[in-house]
Design an enzyme around this catalytic site. Structure first.
Site, PDB file in Angstrom:
ATOM      1  N   LYS A 129       0.838  -1.192   0.000  1.00  0.00           N
ATOM      2  CA  LYS A 129       0.000   0.000   0.000  1.00  0.00           C
ATOM      3  C   LYS A 129       0.873   1.242   0.000  1.00  0.00           C
ATOM      4  O   LYS A 129       2.000   1.132   0.493  1.00  0.00           O
ATOM      5  CB  LYS A 129      -0.952   0.032   1.199  1.00  0.00           C
ATOM      6  CG  LYS A 129      -0.369  -0.272   2.567  1.00  0.00           C
ATOM      7  CD  LYS A 129       0.797   0.481   3.097  1.00  0.00           C
ATOM      8  CE  LYS A 129       0.676   1.952   3.328  1.00  0.00           C
ATOM      9  NZ  LYS A 129       1.959   2.551   3.870  1.00  0.00           N
ATOM     10  N   TYR A 213      -4.353   4.296   6.315  1.00  0.00           N
ATOM     11  CA  TYR A 213      -4.845   3.336   7.322  1.00  0.00           C
ATOM     12  C   TYR A 213      -6.164   3.823   7.921  1.00  0.00           C
ATOM     13  O   TYR A 213      -7.054   3.015   8.203  1.00  0.00           O
ATOM     14  CB  TYR A 213      -3.811   3.125   8.430  1.00  0.00           C
ATOM     15  CG  TYR A 213      -2.629   2.299   8.002  1.00  0.00           C
ATOM     16  CD1 TYR A 213      -2.647   0.912   8.075  1.00  0.00           C
ATOM     17  CD2 TYR A 213      -1.481   2.906   7.508  1.00  0.00           C
ATOM     18  CE1 TYR A 213      -1.564   0.149   7.675  1.00  0.00           C
ATOM     19  CE2 TYR A 213      -0.390   2.155   7.108  1.00  0.00           C
ATOM     20  CZ  TYR A 213      -0.434   0.775   7.189  1.00  0.00           C
ATOM     21  OH  TYR A 213       0.635   0.021   6.784  1.00  0.00           O
TER      22      TYR A 213
END
Ligand code: NDP
Length: 363
Positions: A129, A213
């Site tokens: 990510k 996140y």
């Protein structure tokens, strides 16, 4: 605590563990899936150490621009010289039958190129990510893997972490009533002189790296896609770290069911938590998405209690073995390329909202 409450919590815990079991690996069935790790930086170093905990995955090849690392990690993990590659000869990996998966752990702006090259070499891809630095790149990566008939998974490790799995399960079941508000804060104090602070390599600042996140948690805790985004950015441009990327960006998301999420992303302060507030209480994780040490508190009926969950397997090994299991059994990953694309769509809207000073509606 009433017995009924205790039973419901225990049932919730059980359900969480069932989720954990279903996303973790099955028992070993002979062949282990071989991974090539691309980019031997700090996170790759951690990942390489986690293969020792895996049941279905093994490290078989290394790709690096630093010959000294190829030797050092090659010797440490018993990777022969024939299975060590530079970026220039990366495409030769197609001729290595030991490599099933290429795991891309490079600076963000290089994710798309190496995912596409890996797919063209006939390999499955695990990509870190953020998936890439734009929606367009994410689409190209998905298309390349699809055209090659190979699987693509994004390194959203929290989905293999038991506390997060339990939080998802309890939120979905309405354990503290239907969710109304989610707060999610992620940040750290960024060290100077690194690619993260160079927009050409990172694609953006704290949001791309750590704020993602907060965003990803709101999506997995609601199971919904945001329909409206507002954001404000606060960056001290006199700070040499923030010449090309943002420091703080605070964003508000509205979901179709009416849930709202307020999220913090920061490169100048430390945060790692989320709280799901329902009509009858809240579920909180702090730290929420750290590598380990998750702690959960639940408030319901006016009482706050800590919850602990067994952690049979680390999230990193769980992630590696999950993808290996998908390849061995022909199933789809829990967090495919489409998950990375969904985050990137919202990230682009958050940046746009901050830039234009207005709410952005997502179709
Ligand atoms: P590092 O800077 O520690 O490592 C990146 C590595 O990429 C370098 O060591 C280098 O390896 C290689 N590289 C190739 N080209 C370049 C370049 N132009 N500039 C810098 N490095 C280059 O970064 P991280 O390991 O922290 O991050 C890598 C990726 O992993 C990022 O996408 C990040 O978002 C993600 N990440 C994910 C985490 C998670 O928990 N899921 C945690 C941390 C990072 P070499 O010398 O071998 O070529």
């Amino acid at each position: 605590m009433r017995d009924a409450d205790r039973r419901t919590i225990i049932a919730g815990l059980g359900a969480g563990l069932a989720v954990a079991a279903s996303t973790a690996c099955a028992a070993p069935r002979g062949r282990k899936i071989g991974y090539a790790v691309v980019g031997l930086g700090r996170y790759a170093e951690l990942i390489m150490s986690k293969f020792a905990e895996c049941d279905q995955s093994r490290l078989v090849a290394l790709v690096s621009g630093t010959p000294e690392k190829l030797i050092r990690f090659g010797e440490k993990y018993g990777i022969p010289a024939s299975h060590r590659y530079s970026y220039a000869d990366f495409d030769r990996i197609r001729d290595n039958p030991d490599v099933d998966v290429v795991y891309v752990i490079l600076p963000n702006a290089l994710h798309a190129e190496y995912t596409v090259r890996a797919a063209k070499a006939g390999k499955h891809v695990m990509c870190e990510k953020p998936m890439a630095v734009s929606v367009a790149e994410c689409r190209t990566m998905i298309a390349a893997c699809r055209a090659a008939g190979r699987k693509l998974m994004i390194g959203y490790r929290s989905r293999f972490e038991p506390y997060n799995q339990l939080a998802i399960d309890l939120a979905k079941k309405g354990f503290v009533g239907p969710t109304r508000i989610i707060t999610a804060d992620h940040g750290f104090n960024a060290q100077p002189n690194q690619w993260r602070l160079d927009r050409k390599l990172s694609g953006g600042g704290s949001l791309m790296d750590i704020g993602i996140y907060s965003l990803n948690a709101t999506r997995y805790l609601t199971g919904e896609e945001p329909v409206e985004v507002s954001a404000i950015e606060s960056t001290d441009r006199r700070d040499p770290r923030f010449a090309t990327v943002e420091d703080r960006i605070t964003f508000l998301l509205r979901f179709p069911s009416g849930i709202e999420a307020t999220c913090v992303s920061s490169y100048s302060s430390n945060h790692n938590m989320y709280r799901v507030t329902g009509t009858q209480g809240w579920i909180e994780l702090e730290p929420a998405t750290a590598y380990e040490g998750q702690a959960m508190r639940i408030r319901r009926d006016g009482r706050t209690e800590a919850r602990s969950v067994p952690v049979p397997k680390g999230q990193h090994a769980g992630q590696l073995d999950h993808f290996a299991g998908c390849i061995l059994h022909g199933t789809d990953p829990l967090v495919p390329g489409e998950e990375g694309l969904a985050d990137m769509r919202v990230i682009e809207a958050i940046y746009r909202s901050a830039r234009e000073g207005r709410r952005i509606t997502l179709g």
